[in-house]
Design a protein around this motif. Structure first.
Motif, short mmCIF file in Angstrom:
data_model
loop_
_atom_site.label_atom_id
_atom_site.label_comp_id
_atom_site.label_asym_id
_atom_site.label_seq_id
_atom_site.Cartn_x
_atom_site.Cartn_y
_atom_site.Cartn_z
N ALA A 1 0.81 -1.22 0.00
CA ALA A 1 0.00 0.00 0.00
C ALA A 1 0.85 1.27 0.00
O ALA A 1 0.48 2.27 -0.62
CB ALA A 1 -0.94 -0.01 1.21
N THR A 2 1.98 1.23 0.68
CA THR A 2 2.80 2.43 0.80
C THR A 2 3.80 2.59 -0.35
O THR A 2 4.60 3.51 -0.32
CB THR A 2 3.57 2.38 2.14
N GLN A 3 3.74 1.70 -1.34
CA GLN A 3 4.60 1.80 -2.52
C GLN A 3 3.73 1.69 -3.78
O GLN A 3 3.50 0.60 -4.26
CB GLN A 3 5.66 0.70 -2.53
N PRO A 4 3.22 2.79 -4.29
CA PRO A 4 2.28 2.75 -5.42
C PRO A 4 2.91 2.29 -6.73
O PRO A 4 3.20 3.08 -7.62
CB PRO A 4 1.81 4.21 -5.52
N CYS A 5 3.16 1.01 -6.81
CA CYS A 5 3.66 0.35 -8.02
C CYS A 5 5.11 0.73 -8.31
O CYS A 5 5.40 1.82 -8.82
CB CYS A 5 2.80 0.66 -9.24
N THR A 6 6.00 -0.19 -8.00
CA THR A 6 7.41 0.01 -8.31
C THR A 6 7.64 -0.16 -9.80
O THR A 6 6.77 -0.64 -10.53
CB THR A 6 8.28 -1.00 -7.55
N LEU A 7 8.82 0.20 -10.25
CA LEU A 7 9.16 0.05 -11.66
C LEU A 7 9.09 -1.42 -12.07
O LEU A 7 8.59 -1.75 -13.16
CB LEU A 7 10.57 0.61 -11.92
N ALA A 8 9.56 -2.31 -11.19
CA ALA A 8 9.52 -3.75 -11.51
C ALA A 8 8.08 -4.24 -11.63
O ALA A 8 7.76 -5.05 -12.51
CB ALA A 8 10.26 -4.54 -10.42
N GLU A 9 7.20 -3.76 -10.75
CA GLU A 9 5.80 -4.18 -10.82
C GLU A 9 5.11 -3.64 -12.07
O GLU A 9 4.34 -4.35 -12.72
CB GLU A 9 5.06 -3.71 -9.56
N ARG A 10 5.39 -2.39 -12.41
CA ARG A 10 4.79 -1.82 -13.63
C ARG A 10 5.28 -2.56 -14.86
O ARG A 10 4.52 -2.82 -15.80
CB ARG A 10 5.11 -0.33 -13.73
#
Length: 699
Positions: free
Chosen positions: A208-217
């Protein structure tokens, strides 16, 4: 209007009963038709309905064995294991601070609490208890990072593990696929991807506190975008937002912080929120994205085992998510699962009724008149064969065009990388610092990062192409499905004419009793199969077919990626890049020059390899696409030929019985009409259950 489910566990129970009821009805239909065939030797002969019997039996078995398969995806340290434990209601999987699941694990119901590990090297599966599995197949995050840099898997000889446990949720038809972390090796990402299309829903965990990291995107864009998958996003640790605020008790400040995070998540996730919405201008975000606290839900379930999942998650966001998931699985998915079953049952019922009607009419003919009528329909049999030949020729034409076009599309895609490389690679290029110049160890570490970055770039490029190619093949299959319907209309017209000739002009088509299938009312059974394959090639696990004809894009892409990345990175890339780095001095200006030299060296090495890649992989793509259409052709042609043969066998069997002994028409009529009545009653029951499911009753 579909009512909201009130309890996930109760809904699963109802769905289980629905599946069993439909499976029983299919089995009764099959048994009745099989009985009439077995007694044909003592009556007017067999109808040749063996294929219909097999289809009903197979559908019944699939319903009895049916499960809802959920895949849990997420980067490391997103709380996947904690979420699964909360869902299951027990501390089953490793969820401590350090250990990470390193093997793709499938959770199923079983009396024995055990895990069976399956291997890739031919080694026999090994069964062990959960504690041994946790000790052997979980690793420390530091080790994961080390493996990530070397592009290795923690357990390269392990395919997956199957864990069985006598949990109520699993016993009600839920199967869960727990994947390793996403920020891992590309090989392991591909392993997870191979299971996605066999799942009914993907549960994607984010912090919740990390709105989509580069790896996730990157993972979402590369692996999930454009595949038509149903994805539920779970923003885990939502309760931790308060901890970062100056005044956690200020509700206004909390609300503002939560709204800001939702805006950020919406930006990245809305394109993946495929959901039915009730009002215009809605985007599905609220039906697919759920803030939750898996840890608090698990604590509630462990403290109070009697609480239902909804009760334990009432204040943690879990209940809202479970309500929507339940509606999707136990209503929408079940309806989609039963729709082809209804068509299958109705087709089998119509085949029997048509055969009975024709048989009773022919019973009035003497042997000479019967043979004359059968001889009169030989031209119609020839026409049916001609329709089969024309459809086969069209399939082969589409096959050859698609194989050539898609192979050429790969060549074109690769050739265009020269023009886009510098802009595209910026998002992958690792940071280049002074340490890379000061010591050989620094340059070595940077080289490992560069290998990983370039592998990701190559991987994403092949996946981007594969999605476009996959869509082209789906369009081609859809066109063949449309053609199958057209050929089916012509085919049915010929069989109707045959019926008129055989019955002396008294042939009457039997109208179907269910208006929702009116569009396919007068089409032969093989058309449903030929059109159903288009849905399966798009990953529809509830389609009419038991064999998918589509290209295995995941496996094909893995083959291309591995061959392509190894060739590029290990051979042609590292040499020029190493020279470029080593030949520069130290300083800010030199760093900027190094970045430019690095990009230039990579681009030049890539350009040199592109023709080789195109020439090497083009034939592989052509073979795979050709094979997919060949499978389609074989299966469709087999069913058309079987249908024609069935009609001939039906007539031949009747002539043989007519010549062998006198047939009591009244007794035979009673026998055949009695079986037809039983089969129609079970078919109607299946439709009633289907309609109840559509309304959300599931009773």
């Amino acid at each position: 209007m579909t009512p909201q489910p009130h309890n996930f566990s109760a809904d699963l129970d109802r769905v289980f009963r629905v599946r069993q009821q439909v499976a029983d009805a299919l089995l009764k239909m099959s048994a009745a038709i099989e009985a009439v065939e077995e007694k044909g030797a003592d009556g007017s002969g067999e109808f040749g309905l063996a294929q219909t019997i097999r289809g009903l039996d197979s559908a019944s078995q699939r319903l009895r064995q049916g499960v809802f398969r959920l895949m849990v995806l997420g980067d490391m340290k997103r709380g996947k294991s904690t979420f699964l434990n909360a869902l299951l209601g027990e501390d089953l999987l490793p969820s401590a601070v350090n250990p990470c699941t390193a093997v793709l694990t499938i959770l199923r119901y079983g009396i024995e609490k055990q895990v069976t590990v399956h291997f890739l090297d031919g080694q026999l599966p090994e069964t062990m208890d959960f504690e041994v599995f946790k000790q052997r197949y979980t690793i420390d995050p530091a080790e994961v990072k080390l493996l990530d840099g070397t592009r290795e898997r923690a357990f390269p000889n392990v395919s997956h593990a199957v864990a069985t446990y006598p949990l109520s949720l699993l016993g009600k038809g839920v199967e869960i696929v727990d994947s390793p972390g996403l920020n891992d090796t590309e090989a392991r990402n591909e392993l997870s991807l191979g299971y996605i299309n066999s799942c009914h829903a993907v549960l994607f965990l984010l912090r919740a506190t990390q709105p989509c990291t580069l790896a996730e995107r990157r993972y979402l864009e590369t692996y999930l975008k454009g595949r038509g998958l149903t994805v539920f996003f779970l923003l885990n640790g939502w309760d931790q937002i308060k901890e970062s605020l100056l005044d956690p008790d200020d509700q206004g400040e909390v609300t503002a912080a939560e709204a800001k995070l939702h805006r950020l998540f919406r930006t990245h996730l809305v394109d993946y929120c495929q959901a039915e919405v009730s009002q215009e201008n809605q985007d599905g975000y609220d039906q697919r994205v759920f803030p939750i606290s898996a840890l608090e839900t698990l604590r509630n379930r462990l403290r109070h085992p009697a609480l239902s999942l909804e009760e334990a998650g009432a204040e943690t966001g879990f209940a809202a998510f479970i309500q929507v998931l339940s509606t999707f699985l136990t209503q929408a998915r079940v309806a989609a699962e039963l729709r082809p079953v209804c068509k299958l049952a109705e087709d089998g019922c119509d085949r029997l009724e048509s055969a009975v009607t024709l048989r009773l009419s022919l019973l009035t003919q003497d042997i000479d008149g019967l043979k004359q009528r059968i001889l009169s329909v030989q031209p119609e049999f020839d026409e049916l064969g001609a329709i089969c030949d024309r459809f086969q020729a069209e399939i082969r034409g589409v096959r050859d065009r698609q194989a050539n076009d898609i192979a050429q599309s790969l060549r074109t895609h690769l050739s265009q990388l020269e023009n886009t490389f510098e802009a595209d690679f910026l998002r992958y290029q690792p940071e280049l610092g002074l340490d890379e110049f000061i010591s050989g160890q620094g340059r070595e570490a940077f080289t490992v990062k560069l290998q990983k970055a370039f592998e990701q770039y190559v991987n994403d490029q092949f996946h981007r192409w594969s999605k476009q190619a996959e869509q082209a093949v789906q369009v081609a299959f859809a066109q063949l499905a449309h053609s199958a319907q057209d050929y089916g209309v012509a085919y049915q017209a010929v069989t109707d004419r045959m019926g008129e000739k055989l019955m002396g002009g008294a042939y009457i088509k039997i109208p179907r009793t269910h208006p929702h299938t009116e569009a396919q009312q007068n089409q032969p059974g093989w058309v449903q199969w030929a059109t159903g394959i288009a849905s399966l090639s798009q990953g529809d696990v509830t389609g009419l077919l038991t064999v998918t004809a589509g290209v295995d894009w995941q496996r094909l892409t893995v083959d291309l990626v591995m061959a392509g990345s190894v060739t590029l990175v290990m051979g042609a890339i590292l040499g020029p890049v190493g020279v470029a780095i080593a030949g520069l001095g130290v300083g800010a200006m030199q760093l900027d020059q190094a970045r430019q030299a690095l990009t230039k060296a990579l681009k030049q090495a890539l350009i040199k390899q592109l023709p080789t890649l195109a020439n090497t992989h083009g034939p592989m793509v052509r073979r795979e696409v050709t094979a997919s259409f060949n499978r389609y052709e074989v299966q469709v042609m087999e069913r058309i030929v079987q249908d024609i043969r069935r009609r001939k066998v039906e007539l031949d069997n009747f002539v043989m019985q007519k010549e062998a002994h006198e047939i009591n028409r009244e007794a035979e009529a009673d026998r055949l009409n009695g079986v037809a009545t039983v089969v129609r009653a079970e078919c109607n029951r299946i439709h009633e259950i289907y309609q109840e499911t559509l309304s959300g009753a599931c009773e």
